[in-house]
Design a protein around this motif. Structure first.
Motif, PDB file in Angstrom:
ATOM      1  N   THR A 108     -16.215 -12.868 -29.215  1.00 40.08           N
ATOM      2  CA  THR A 108     -15.703 -13.850 -28.195  1.00 40.08           C
ATOM      3  C   THR A 108     -14.288 -14.186 -29.120  1.00 40.08           C
ATOM      4  OG1 THR A 108     -17.421 -14.622 -27.437  1.00 40.08           O
ATOM      5  CG2 THR A 108     -15.859 -16.177 -27.320  1.00 40.08           C
ATOM      6  N   ASP A 130     -10.554 -13.527 -27.524  1.00 42.13           N
ATOM      7  CA  ASP A 130      -9.645 -14.796 -27.165  1.00 42.13           C
ATOM      8  C   ASP A 130      -8.659 -15.198 -28.069  1.00 42.13           C
ATOM      9  OD1 ASP A 130     -11.431 -14.578 -25.031  1.00 42.13           O
ATOM     10  OD2 ASP A 130     -12.631 -16.708 -25.998  1.00 42.13           O
ATOM     11  N   LYS A 131      -8.885 -15.033 -29.484  1.00 42.46           N
ATOM     12  CA  LYS A 131      -7.773 -15.606 -30.384  1.00 42.46           C
ATOM     13  C   LYS A 131      -6.907 -14.569 -30.798  1.00 42.46           C
ATOM     14  CE  LYS A 131     -10.616 -19.458 -32.071  1.00 42.46           C
ATOM     15  NZ  LYS A 131     -11.491 -20.027 -33.034  1.00 42.46           N
TER      16      LYS A 131
END
Length: 92
Positions: A47, A51-52
């Motif tokens: 995740t 996401d980052k």
């Protein structure tokens, strides 16, 4: 120059996204079973990396390849292991 760069241009007809997704779906079974603390860590890092950092599943699998291979062998999940090794041999 505003054109985007596709680092997977040589994989255009290899369905790398679909193949990576299928491996991740099979790995989700291990995450859900929570038999090893690594799986929760792996899910969290997936995740975060998506996401980052914008990493795709193929890159995430590559980052954890040795650990995934070992755990799949230990769990006797030879089908997923074969799928992962196929990705490694042909797309990583």
């Amino acid at each position: 120059m505003s054109a985007s760069f596709d680092r997977y241009v040589s994989f255009q007809h290899c369905d790398w996204e679909g193949r990576s997704k299928r491996v991740m779906q099979r790995l989700q079974r291990h995450v859900d079973a929570a038999e090893n603390p690594f799986w929760a860590y792996f899910a969290q890092k997936r995740t975060e990396l998506r996401d980052k950092q914008g990493l795709d599943d193929l890159r995430i699998l590559h980052n954890y390849l040795p650990t995934l291979r070992e755990l799949l062998e230990d769990n006797g999940d030879l089908e997923t292991l074969q799928m992962l090794e196929d990705l490694e041999a042909n797309l990583m």
